[in-house]
Design a protein around this motif. Sequence first.
Motif, PDB file in Angstrom:
ATOM      1  N   UNK A  80       0.836  -1.208   0.000  1.00 19.00           N
ATOM      2  CA  UNK A  80       0.000   0.000   0.000  1.00 19.00           C
ATOM      3  C   UNK A  80       0.873   1.261   0.000  1.00 19.00           C
ATOM      4  N   UNK A  81       0.446   2.264  -0.768  1.00 21.84           N
ATOM      5  CA  UNK A  81       1.137   3.547  -0.822  1.00 21.84           C
ATOM      6  C   UNK A  81       0.305   4.594  -0.107  1.00 21.84           C
ATOM      7  N   UNK A  82       0.958   5.286   0.819  1.00 27.06           N
ATOM      8  CA  UNK A  82       0.273   6.281   1.630  1.00 27.06           C
ATOM      9  C   UNK A  82       0.834   7.665   1.314  1.00 27.06           C
ATOM     10  N   UNK A  83      -0.048   8.610   0.982  1.00 22.91           N
ATOM     11  CA  UNK A  83       0.348  10.000   0.756  1.00 22.91           C
ATOM     12  C   UNK A  83      -0.107  10.813   1.960  1.00 22.91           C
ATOM     13  N   UNK A  84       0.844  11.188   2.784  1.00 22.38           N
ATOM     14  CA  UNK A  84       0.531  11.916   4.009  1.00 22.38           C
ATOM     15  C   UNK A  84       0.514  13.419   3.760  1.00 22.38           C
ATOM     16  N   UNK A  85      -0.222  14.172   4.577  1.00 25.91           N
ATOM     17  CA  UNK A  85      -0.059  15.630   4.551  1.00 25.91           C
ATOM     18  C   UNK A  85       1.407  15.974   4.817  1.00 25.91           C
ATOM     19  N   UNK A  86       1.869  17.075   4.250  1.00 31.69           N
ATOM     20  CA  UNK A  86       3.295  17.404   4.257  1.00 31.69           C
ATOM     21  C   UNK A  86       3.919  17.367   5.651  1.00 31.69           C
ATOM     22  N   UNK A  87       3.316  18.035   6.616  1.00 31.93           N
ATOM     23  CA  UNK A  87       3.908  18.116   7.947  1.00 31.93           C
ATOM     24  C   UNK A  87       3.923  16.751   8.638  1.00 31.93           C
ATOM     25  N   UNK A  88       2.911  15.947   8.385  1.00 32.91           N
ATOM     26  CA  UNK A  88       2.908  14.602   8.959  1.00 32.91           C
ATOM     27  C   UNK A  88       4.026  13.756   8.346  1.00 32.91           C
ATOM     28  N   UNK A  89       4.233  13.915   7.028  1.00 36.13           N
ATOM     29  CA  UNK A  89       5.320  13.173   6.392  1.00 36.13           C
ATOM     30  C   UNK A  89       6.665  13.601   6.974  1.00 36.13           C
ATOM     31  N   UNK A  90       6.868  14.913   7.096  1.00 36.34           N
ATOM     32  CA  UNK A  90       8.145  15.408   7.618  1.00 36.34           C
ATOM     33  C   UNK A  90       8.361  14.954   9.062  1.00 36.34           C
ATOM     34  N   UNK A  91       7.286  14.914   9.827  1.00 36.50           N
ATOM     35  CA  UNK A  91       7.376  14.439  11.204  1.00 36.50           C
ATOM     36  C   UNK A  91       7.776  12.966  11.236  1.00 36.50           C
ATOM     37  N   UNK A  92       7.151  12.169  10.384  1.00 34.55           N
ATOM     38  CA  UNK A  92       7.494  10.751  10.300  1.00 34.55           C
ATOM     39  C   UNK A  92       8.947  10.567   9.869  1.00 34.55           C
ATOM     40  N   UNK A  93       9.376  11.338   8.873  1.00 42.70           N
ATOM     41  CA  UNK A  93      10.740  11.199   8.355  1.00 42.70           C
ATOM     42  C   UNK A  93      11.775  11.553   9.425  1.00 42.70           C
ATOM     43  N   UNK A  94      11.536  12.641  10.142  1.00 44.44           N
ATOM     44  CA  UNK A  94      12.477  13.062  11.193  1.00 44.44           C
ATOM     45  C   UNK A  94      12.548  12.018  12.303  1.00 44.44           C
ATOM     46  N   UNK A  95      11.415  11.517  12.746  1.00 38.14           N
ATOM     47  CA  UNK A  95      11.411  10.509  13.804  1.00 38.14           C
ATOM     48  C   UNK A  95      12.052   9.207  13.332  1.00 38.14           C
ATOM     49  N   UNK A  96      11.768   8.831  12.075  1.00 41.80           N
ATOM     50  CA  UNK A  96      12.358   7.608  11.526  1.00 41.80           C
ATOM     51  C   UNK A  96      13.863   7.750  11.344  1.00 41.80           C
ATOM     52  N   UNK A  97      14.327   8.964  11.086  1.00 41.99           N
ATOM     53  CA  UNK A  97      15.765   9.211  10.949  1.00 41.99           C
ATOM     54  C   UNK A  97      16.476   9.138  12.287  1.00 41.99           C
ATOM     55  N   UNK A  98      15.696   9.196  13.364  1.00 44.53           N
ATOM     56  CA  UNK A  98      16.260   9.158  14.727  1.00 44.53           C
ATOM     57  C   UNK A  98      15.590   8.053  15.536  1.00 44.53           C
ATOM     58  N   UNK A  99      15.538   6.853  14.949  1.00 44.89           N
ATOM     59  CA  UNK A  99      14.850   5.730  15.585  1.00 44.89           C
ATOM     60  C   UNK A  99      15.316   5.523  17.022  1.00 44.89           C
ATOM     61  N   UNK A 100      14.335   5.335  17.900  1.00 38.85           N
ATOM     62  CA  UNK A 100      14.581   5.031  19.318  1.00 38.85           C
ATOM     63  C   UNK A 100      15.266   6.162  20.081  1.00 38.85           C
ATOM     64  N   UNK A 101      15.346   7.340  19.461  1.00 35.89           N
ATOM     65  CA  UNK A 101      15.905   8.509  20.142  1.00 35.89           C
ATOM     66  C   UNK A 101      14.764   9.475  20.434  1.00 35.89           C
ATOM     67  N   UNK A 102      14.694   9.955  21.661  1.00 32.31           N
ATOM     68  CA  UNK A 102      13.634  10.880  22.038  1.00 32.31           C
ATOM     69  C   UNK A 102      13.960  12.276  21.512  1.00 32.31           C
ATOM     70  N   UNK A 103      13.018  12.851  20.772  1.00 31.03           N
ATOM     71  CA  UNK A 103      13.141  14.229  20.303  1.00 31.03           C
ATOM     72  C   UNK A 103      12.117  15.079  21.048  1.00 31.03           C
ATOM     73  N   UNK A 104      12.566  16.199  21.566  1.00 31.96           N
ATOM     74  CA  UNK A 104      11.651  17.070  22.305  1.00 31.96           C
ATOM     75  C   UNK A 104      10.693  17.759  21.340  1.00 31.96           C
ATOM     76  N   UNK A 105       9.606  18.243  21.870  1.00 25.21           N
ATOM     77  CA  UNK A 105       8.664  19.002  21.046  1.00 25.21           C
ATOM     78  C   UNK A 105       9.353  20.208  20.431  1.00 25.21           C
TER      79      UNK A 105
END
Length: 225
Positions: free
Chosen positions: A146-171
């Motif tokens: 399945x291909x998912x097209x996310x709203x831009x900010x949600x995609x960027x949020x996912x990408x940033x968190x995925x780039x820092x797997x298992x690392x806590x990022x503050x708000x």
Amino acid sequence: MTNILVVDDDKHTRKLICNFLGENGYVTAEAENGIVALQLLSRNIYNVAIVDIMMPKMNGYELTKEIREVYDLPVIMLTAKSQLQDKERGFAVGTDDYLIKPFELKELQFRIKALLRRTNQESEQIIKISSIVINKASYEVQVGDQTLLLPLKEFELLFVLASNQNRVLTREQLIQKIWGLDFEGNERTVDVHIKRLRERMRQLTEDVSFKTIRGVGYSLEVLSS
């Protein structure tokens, strides 16, 4: 927007570098030693660190080694030392470039630009986590077939968190990275986007989890490899 951390115990040098970089479109932060630098790194996201070697409390070698163990950002070392063994030690602990004092500020700018080009070219545009493929080039998320097209900010949020797997990022870090320093909203924006993203991904896969660290921020945990 490029954020640069300048670490030097000499106030004049820090101001000189920060003023010059600020005039050329960079956002800078100052630290007078390695301990203060690590505190800033824990709260903010930077694209480049400029680190002097000879500093009290924690020298540049020690700081660079600490950065390499936790963070993924290029480091330029500044030093009055020119001996080959000093350069060798600098590269051994993980510096990306080396500039000997005194230097032209324009040369520092050239080296920053070269490092940013290099890291951008080398940085992964596609992140794979179990059955999930996050493609920054096409802004698509593939989950199984399945291909998912996310709203831009949600995609960027996912990408940033995925780039820092298992690392806590503050708000605050997430806002700075995704919405920018000029964002006039509040931290609740991050919570809302995380909630939406969590719900979308939960319907498609159980391979990842968005973990909430109360009072701090979020991390993306991989549940299946």
